[in-house]
Design an enzyme around this catalytic site. Structure first.
Site, PDB file in Angstrom:
ATOM      1  N   ASP A  67     -22.216  -4.144 -77.473  1.00 34.63           N
ATOM      2  CA  ASP A  67     -23.100  -3.423 -78.399  1.00 34.63           C
ATOM      3  C   ASP A  67     -22.000  -2.554 -78.756  1.00 34.63           C
ATOM      4  OD1 ASP A  67     -25.276  -1.616 -78.444  1.00 34.63           O
ATOM      5  OD2 ASP A  67     -24.581  -0.591 -76.368  1.00 34.63           O
TER       6      ASP A  67
ATOM      7  N   ASP B 212     -26.425  -1.880 -70.906  1.00 39.75           N
ATOM      8  CA  ASP B 212     -27.138  -1.507 -69.995  1.00 39.75           C
ATOM      9  C   ASP B 212     -27.915  -1.182 -69.558  1.00 39.75           C
ATOM     10  OD1 ASP B 212     -27.636  -0.471 -72.509  1.00 39.75           O
ATOM     11  OD2 ASP B 212     -26.225   1.292 -72.941  1.00 39.75           O
TER      12      ASP B 212
ATOM     13  N   ASP C  10     -32.194  -4.763 -70.528  1.00 37.96           N
ATOM     14  CA  ASP C  10     -31.619  -5.077 -71.430  1.00 37.96           C
ATOM     15  C   ASP C  10     -31.095  -6.305 -70.221  1.00 37.96           C
ATOM     16  OD1 ASP C  10     -30.823  -4.281 -73.867  1.00 37.96           O
ATOM     17  OD2 ASP C  10     -29.474  -2.894 -72.879  1.00 37.96           O
TER      18      ASP C  10
END
Length: 903
Positions: A330, A636, A640
């Site tokens: 990310d 997070d 996900d």
């Protein structure tokens, strides 16, 4: 606390009264402490763990140790008291060493489990705080958000679009919608108790607030704890592989030892002496400790990882880390600093830069300067961003919550002048919230202001714009036509190209006619008035650039996967040198439109994925795995979890991640930092290398010991070692020096090699040949010294020299095992002080056996002269020199190199 009437049937006021808690303040810290002592920690009873005594007694339950103890008993009956007592002492010392190793490994894993224990958000003394779930007590006010794991049984006081996955408790796969207020009718089915949240379940969406009514074994999960407890799966593929290998080696060792005993008896050696020698050799040579050694190495490795902020939740991930060929990461908070602040604001058709002047904040566009306190337009735009949030105030007085929301909230406060934060917030009452999710990419709240209702929305600019029909322009509300929409989108591109993270805000007055028009997001988020775009700055972490370069050098490809705008993602990727000239950039929309076959063909060329949702992440991971990559995936959010679970190495964020993502992950980053992922990969490679060092040393020494005894019997020579001497060699070489190898620091160049294949065997890279060759050299060196001294002096002298030579050759070998690719003299001796320290201790113990009169009698040894020592050391380093010369030549096996090559 328990009452006859079910909690779901009580009015909220009665629930709070019975639990003696105020809805705005929660429990005091003192009261929480008293209740924790009264009700105990919020934990489920687990299966009874092995106690200290059990671990110690397990050391004597090995079959060969039991055989040796039986033989020792018979030697006592034959009045061989010295032998019997000495063997018993050595066996006990070995047991103590094994106990220490197992106990340390058990405690290490317990400490790691504590690090990954779930957390809970509570209100105590009127302040928001974050505590371990095991500290929850009846009466605690808890805040529940999407992605949280419910820590205890909770009676809900507030529920905003709250849905809960109760499958861990009920087995029901569909999420359950929750609400506040008492139930009119009791249902024994937990799924029908809509105003309750039960411990162990997961918040799927929305937000809620509730009061804890039951903890630990009093909770619904606790009532069925005996049915759901499972033993932790701690064995890794390598451990299972070595356990199988160990069984094969045990059989081979047992056959060779039996052959030696039979051969010795046939040629006339005393039966009792040969049985004792054979059993002692089997105990020393059988590598029954291989899986345990791997466990110790893994335990040491995961402790190192924890010190570097990488917390291992699933042990097999440690092995897989060394094979990682792709890291999907990310952007926000992982590659960037997560120190977000407003950098600029687009409003009223102009871009204004945020400027700090001492303790004052103003917004400027060219020469035009605006004080937000004196501008109705700026106050209106800033208040939308500031009111559309879930920021909480911690006990320390700081703001807790999403960094983006904190930045917008601070901007809102800056526009409030001297008016206190409490008064500013109390002017409005939040009526409803539509929480942010990865698909809508926006958040909406409804506030009541003096009996008027207003909708405030913030989110991804293109998503918010799509819901807008008007725009706030020069204090007037005008239609958002195509021309104005195009101008806004062009400004958005310019802001994104400067690496700003862009958040759009909008609003509208709401005609309130009861609860019906508050039910659907499509109704609430329709015909909004576009107010502006915040440009947030979140600069890259300084250390990430170096970490990315380290990955490139290690043959690991780094891919950025973000929900941010494409231009913003590209800007950050270029700053970190993540996007090569030939690298492609894709958006989630482009993934949706692209055929599966085409996407599979080009995925190796894509380095940045922007504007993606969780389904895209899952598709990316599956495609990379199908290509043969070993994928590490960060995440997070609750959505996900599928991609994290699908990845070979799922990585969750410890600071900002949800409990759902942590549950799915095999690795948790305590600091949410990309550098920590790279550090974990480096440690994973080092752990695997250290396990190979263990195996190389242990098996090489064992082959040397067996060969020494077999050659003596085959050549019709007296036995070069007594049973007690064999056990002593095993104790001082397989003990401390072997353990010290597990403490070797990261090997230089470990991150300069391509990832190894997960299908690679443990003896790959010529390790099997090296073990065999070194074992043969140790055996030949020992038997040659025995033959030489047997021809020059007494049998006792020859046995003492053979005994000392075997120890010294093995201790020299331990330095050779420090690296498979770097010569020992190029490694700093004191980079692992435990290794030379353990060798010195072993030599000291050997000297005691040789020069202490009492020990001489027990071990049948004689003192050695300086010349004897000189000769022993010369012979001991001969295999060492031979191996070094051998490193420059090819293995006799085709295609095998002696030097390790991690492919």
């Amino acid at each position: 606390m328990s009452f006859q009437k079910p909690w779901c049937l009580w009015p909220e006021e009665e629930v709070l009264k019975k639990l003696k808690v105020k809805p705005s303040l929660g429990l005091s810290a003192e009261e929480a402490k008293v209740r924790l002592e009264q009700y105990g920690p919020n934990l489920l009873q687990k299966k009874k763990k092995r106690g200290v005594l059990d671990i110690f007694l397990d050391q004597f339950r090995d079959f060969m140790v039991l055989v040796l103890l039986a033989a020792t008993f018979f030697s006592g009956l034959l009045e061989e008291y010295y032998d019997a007592i000495t063997i018993m002492v050595i066996v006990i010392l070995n047991a103590c060493l094994g106990f220490f190793q197992e106990y340390k490994a058990e405690r290490s894993f317990e400490e790691l489990q504590k690090l990954t224990a779930p957390r809970a958000k509570v209100i105590r003394d009127g302040l928001f705080t974050d505590i371990a779930s095991q500290e929850l007590v009846p009466g605690d006010l808890v805040i529940l958000e999407a992605g949280d794991k419910v820590g205890a049984d909770v009676r809900l006081l507030e529920a905003d679009n709250l849905t809960i996955d109760e499958s861990p408790l009920t087995g029901e796969s569909l999420v359950v919608a929750k609400k506040s207020g008492r139930l009119k009718k009791y249902s024994a089915s937990l799924g029908d108790q809509r105003n309750m949240a039960f411990g162990g379940t997961m918040i799927a969406s929305g937000r809620g607030k509730g009061v804890v009514v039951a903890t630990g074994m009093s909770s619904e999960m606790g009532k069925i704890a005996a049915l759901i407890q499972e033993a932790d799966e701690r064995s890794t593929p390598l451990q299972r592989k070595l356990a199988s290998l160990g069984k094969v080696l045990v059989a081979i060792c047992f056959l060779l030892c039996a052959l030696m005993v039979l051969w010795g008896v046939i040629r006339g050696e005393p039966f009792y002496r040969m049985i004792m020698a054979g059993v002692s050799l089997a105990v020393a040579a059988i590598p029954e400790g291989l899986p345990a050694i791997v466990t110790i190495s893994l335990a040491i490795g995961v402790q190192r990882m924890a010190r570097r902020k990488a917390i291992v939740r699933k042990l097999p991930a440690v092995e897989t880390l060394g094979c990682a060929s792709v890291i999907c990461t990310d952007k926000t908070g992982t590659l960037t600093q997560n120190a977000i602040e407003i950098a600029c604001l687009y409003a009223d058709g102009q871009l204004f830069k945020r400027i700090k002047k001492r303790n004052k904040v103003i917004y400027g566009s060219g020469e035009k300067m605006i004080d937000p306190e004196g501008s109705k337009l700026f106050q209106q735009v800033l208040q939308i961003g500031g009111l559309c949030h879930n920021v909480q105030h911690s006990q320390k007085g700081s703001l807790k919550g999403d960094p983006t929301e904190i930045a917008l909230f601070k901007g809102f406060l800056e526009a409030g002048g001297k008016e206190s934060m409490e008064k500013r917030v109390k002017k409005r009452v939040k009526v409803k919230e539509l929480s942010f999710d990865s698909y809508r990419k926006r958040m909406t709240v409804i506030y009541r202001e003096n009996n008027n209702y207003k909708v405030y929305t913030k989110g991804a600019p293109e998503k918010v714009l799509a819901r807008c029909s008007h725009v706030l322009e020069k204090g007037m509300i005008r239609p958002l036509d195509d021309k104005r929409r195009k101008i806004i989108m062009l400004q958005l591109e310019k802001m994104a190209s400067q690496a700003y993270r862009n958040i759009a805000v909008a609003y509208k007055p709401l005609q309130f006619h009861g609860d019906k028009n508050l039910e659907k997001a499509d109704v609430i988020e329709k015909d909004l008035i576009f107010a502006g775009i915040f440009g947030l700055l979140d600069p890259p972490r300084p250390e990430v650039y170096e970490a990315v370069q380290k990955c490139k050098k290690a043959g690991i490809r780094v891919i950025m996967i973000t929900g941010d705008h494409k231009t913003t993602a590209v800007s950050i990727a270029k700053k970190l040198n993540m996007l090569p000239p030939y690298g492609k950039v894709m958006t989630g929309e482009e993934i949706d439109l692209m055929p599966v076959k085409k996407f599979f063909e080009i995925i190796d060329q894509v380095y940045v994925f922007a504007r993606v949702n969780p389904e895209h992440k899952l598709r990316i991971v599956k495609a990379l795995k199908k290509k043969g990559h070993i994928v590490a995936m960060t995440g997070d959010g609750i959505n996900d979890a599928p991609a994290i679970k699908e990845a070979d190495i799922g990585v969750a964020m410890g600071a900002s991640g949800t409990e759902v993502s942590k549950e799915a992950a095999s690795l948790v980053l305590a600091d949410d930092n990309f550098r920590t992922i790279v550090a974990a990969v480096e440690e994973g490679r080092n752990i695997y290398l250290n396990i190979r060092k263990f195996i190389r040393f242990l098996l090489g020494c064992n082959i040397g010991e067996i060969l020494t005894m077999l050659l003596a019997v085959a050549m019709s020579l007296p036995l070069p070692l007594s049973p007690i001497q064999i056990l002593w060699v095993n104790l001082i070489t397989d003990g401390l020096p072997a353990l010290a190898l597990g403490l070797e620091p990261a090997e230089p160049g470990a991150m300069s090699r391509p990832p190894r294949s997960p299908r690679e065997g443990v003896f790959s890279g010529g390790l099997g040949w090296r073990i065999l060759a070194r074992g043969i050299l140790i055996g030949l060196s020992t038997i040659m010294m025995f033959i030489f001294y047997l021809s020059q002096s007494s049998l006792l002298q020859a046995q003492t020299v053979a005994f000392t030579t075997l120890i010294c050759t093995q201790l020299a070998h331990v330095f050779e095992c420090r690296s498979e690719s770097i010569p020992p003299w190029q490694l700093k001796l004191m980079s692992n002080p435990y290794l030379p320290g353990s060798v010195l201790v072993s030599l000291f113990l050997t000297a005691m056996v040789l020069y202490c009169p009492f020990m001489q009698k027990i071990f049948s040894t004689v003192p050695l002269s300086v010349f004897d020592w000189f000769l022993i050391f010369a012979v001991s380093i001969f295999p060492y020199i031979f191996s070094i010369v051998g490193d420059s030549v090819k293995s006799p096996f085709p295609g095998k190199k002696l030097l390790l090559r991690e492919q």
